[in-house]
Design a protein around this motif. Structure first.
Motif, PDB file in Angstrom:
ATOM      1  N   GLN A 123       0.827  -1.210   0.000  1.00  0.00           N
ATOM      2  CA  GLN A 123       0.000   0.000   0.000  1.00  0.00           C
ATOM      3  C   GLN A 123       0.862   1.260   0.000  1.00  0.00           C
ATOM      4  O   GLN A 123       0.342   2.372  -0.027  1.00  0.00           O
ATOM      5  N   LYS A 124       2.165   1.063   0.000  1.00  0.00           N
ATOM      6  CA  LYS A 124       3.085   2.198  -0.019  1.00  0.00           C
ATOM      7  C   LYS A 124       3.109   2.832  -1.412  1.00  0.00           C
ATOM      8  O   LYS A 124       3.152   2.134  -2.423  1.00  0.00           O
ATOM      9  N   LEU A 125       3.087   4.153  -1.439  1.00  0.00           N
ATOM     10  CA  LEU A 125       3.198   4.873  -2.701  1.00  0.00           C
ATOM     11  C   LEU A 125       4.394   5.817  -2.634  1.00  0.00           C
ATOM     12  O   LEU A 125       4.564   6.544  -1.650  1.00  0.00           O
ATOM     13  N   GLY A 126       5.221   5.777  -3.683  1.00  0.00           N
ATOM     14  CA  GLY A 126       6.405   6.617  -3.731  1.00  0.00           C
ATOM     15  C   GLY A 126       6.122   7.980  -4.332  1.00  0.00           C
ATOM     16  O   GLY A 126       4.987   8.480  -4.295  1.00  0.00           O
ATOM     17  N   LYS A 127       7.130   8.570  -4.973  1.00  0.00           N
ATOM     18  CA  LYS A 127       6.995   9.933  -5.484  1.00  0.00           C
ATOM     19  C   LYS A 127       7.138  10.033  -7.002  1.00  0.00           C
ATOM     20  O   LYS A 127       6.869  11.082  -7.583  1.00  0.00           O
ATOM     21  N   LYS A 128       7.555   8.944  -7.643  1.00  0.00           N
ATOM     22  CA  LYS A 128       7.818   9.009  -9.082  1.00  0.00           C
ATOM     23  C   LYS A 128       6.684   8.366  -9.883  1.00  0.00           C
ATOM     24  O   LYS A 128       5.827   7.672  -9.334  1.00  0.00           O
ATOM     25  N   LEU A 172      -0.134  -0.978  -7.281  1.00  0.00           N
ATOM     26  CA  LEU A 172       0.220   0.304  -7.900  1.00  0.00           C
ATOM     27  C   LEU A 172      -0.864   0.729  -8.904  1.00  0.00           C
ATOM     28  O   LEU A 172      -1.166  -0.013  -9.837  1.00  0.00           O
ATOM     29  N   PRO A 173      -1.448   1.918  -8.734  1.00  0.00           N
ATOM     30  CA  PRO A 173      -2.440   2.414  -9.699  1.00  0.00           C
ATOM     31  C   PRO A 173      -1.816   2.629 -11.083  1.00  0.00           C
ATOM     32  O   PRO A 173      -0.627   2.943 -11.196  1.00  0.00           O
ATOM     33  N   LYS A 202      -5.356   8.139  -6.215  1.00  0.00           N
ATOM     34  CA  LYS A 202      -4.481   6.968  -6.179  1.00  0.00           C
ATOM     35  C   LYS A 202      -4.648   6.123  -4.912  1.00  0.00           C
ATOM     36  O   LYS A 202      -4.609   4.888  -4.986  1.00  0.00           O
ATOM     37  N   GLU A 203      -4.843   6.749  -3.768  1.00  0.00           N
ATOM     38  CA  GLU A 203      -5.014   5.971  -2.528  1.00  0.00           C
ATOM     39  C   GLU A 203      -6.298   5.142  -2.572  1.00  0.00           C
ATOM     40  O   GLU A 203      -6.326   3.989  -2.114  1.00  0.00           O
ATOM     41  N   GLU A 263      -9.074  -0.429  -3.812  1.00  0.00           N
ATOM     42  CA  GLU A 263      -9.811  -1.248  -4.781  1.00  0.00           C
ATOM     43  C   GLU A 263      -8.971  -2.439  -5.241  1.00  0.00           C
ATOM     44  O   GLU A 263      -9.461  -3.561  -5.379  1.00  0.00           O
ATOM     45  N   LEU A 264      -7.688  -2.187  -5.465  1.00  0.00           N
ATOM     46  CA  LEU A 264      -6.791  -3.246  -5.937  1.00  0.00           C
ATOM     47  C   LEU A 264      -6.604  -4.334  -4.890  1.00  0.00           C
ATOM     48  O   LEU A 264      -6.478  -5.515  -5.228  1.00  0.00           O
TER      49      LEU A 264
END
Length: 371
Positions: A179-184, A280-281, A341-342, A347-348
């Motif tokens: 569930q972690k989302l980065g910056k790129k 990842l979306p 995105k969150e 949903e994923l």
């Protein structure tokens, strides 16, 4: 597959080779005396498959390109049949690539009626119509990897006489959900020369767009030849992709890059589903020639092209197709994705749970070895 020591395999592109490599690896763990020969790529070769033809020679996208290579594929089918005869091979596993594999199957059954045939990941008849069912039901075994495919086949089973097997999705075994989302922003242009050529010019415009000036991008390629395809797509603009300051070129795995990224822009294909399994979306994009698009719109019978959306029966990943895949609409969609995105990650997570637990590859390989 008891007592069989040689198996011929036929896949056509990188996604099929990936799936096939997992099956070969799993079977060979349980019976290292079984050998695989045929039309394969680097992934299958790496786990012990013997190459007769490399899948890079099958690099086509769409109806027009397929017609151009008709003679090539016809000749190859004859060569493979002779190889099977000369090497006393009595089992063939077909993986996706329906345009070639269904014709190859008919040739084999006509000339070697006793040959055992297994279709792993059959053609998408739920998208292209039911005309292929009569051929598919002549296979000894058919194995699908999505629950919506199983549901579709079950609905028509009584009419068609087709009974398919479903054990779960094998990619669940291979990808860790996060569930972690980065910056790129991850960019995935695809693997075929033609689709890379359609993807790159729009993406270069996106990277230079005023709305995206503060973003950083990672463009992932599966192979160094794909970077060459990408560079050729912008050669007339005197752009060197490796010198764009906010763009990183990478050949690392999806898993290695996933947590650095907040979402992806990807050419439609298996990779969008792989990304969904990691949480990842994705903004799914696709563009082909005007002729291919015209033919597809007349034939294809589905609401979505993204596997994640098809399995959910709703839009989770936005899709920008054909004329909608342009820098204006893509930059707008990136702004929307930033806000959503969150929610998409949640949903994923639900969709992954619908695909069942781990151990799918073990179940499929056990089934095949019993046959």
């Amino acid at each position: 597959m008891n007592n069989i020591k040689k198996v011929f395999v036929s896949c056509g592109e990188m996604s099929g080779d990936l799936h096939l490599s997992y099956i070969i690896e799993e079977i060979r763990k349980k019976d290292p005396n079984i050998s695989f020969y045929g039309v394969v790529g680097d992934k299958s070769i790496a786990v012990g498959a013997n190459k007769i033809t490399h899948i890079k020679n099958n690099d086509i996208m769409g109806f027009v390109e397929a017609l151009k290579k008709y003679k090539y594929f016809k000749q190859k089918a004859l060569e493979y049949m002779e190889y099977i005869k000369n090497n006393n091979i009595d089992t063939v596993i077909f993986v996706d690539f329906g345009g070639f594999n269904l014709r190859f199957f008919k040739l084999l059954k006509k000339n070697i009626p006793s040959i055992k045939t297994i279709y792993y990941i059959p053609p998408k008849i739920w998208a292209w119509g039911k005309k292929r069912i009569e051929t598919i039901k002549k296979f000894d075994d058919v194995i699908v990897i999505f629950p919506f495919e199983k549901e579709y086949f079950d609905k028509i089973e009584k009419k068609s006489g087709l009974n398919v097997k479903y054990f779960g999705n094998p990619l669940v075994d291979k990808y860790r959900f996060s569930q972690k989302l980065g910056k790129k922003i991850m960019l995935l242009p695809g693997s075929r020369k033609q689709e890379i050529g359609k993807f790159i010019p729009v993406i270069v415009d996106l990277i230079g767009n005023e709305k995206m000036k503060n973003e950083k991008f990672i463009m992932k390629f599966a192979d160094k030849s794909h970077l060459e395809y990408a560079q050729n797509a912008v050669k007339n603009s005197n752009i060197n992709l490796t010198e764009i300051k906010n763009l990183e070129i990478s050949f690392d795995s999806i898993e290695a890059l996933r947590d650095k990224c907040k979402y992806a822009v990807a050419t439609s294909g298996t990779v969008t589903f792989e990304l969904s399994l990691t949480g990842l979306p994705v903004i799914t994009v696709y563009k082909t020639s005007a002729v291919n698009a015209f033919i597809a719109r007349k034939i294809v019978k589905i609401k979505y092209i993204t596997l994640t959306n098809l399995n959910a029966d709703k839009e989770i990943f936005p899709e920008l197709l054909q004329e909608d895949f342009n820098v204006e609409k893509l930059s707008e969609q990136c702004q929307i994705m930033e806000k959503q995105k969150e929610k998409i990650v949640e949903e994923l997570k639900k969709e992954r749970e619908k695909l069942g637990g781990n151990g799918v590859l073990g179940k499929i390989s056990d089934y095949l070895l019993e046959k």
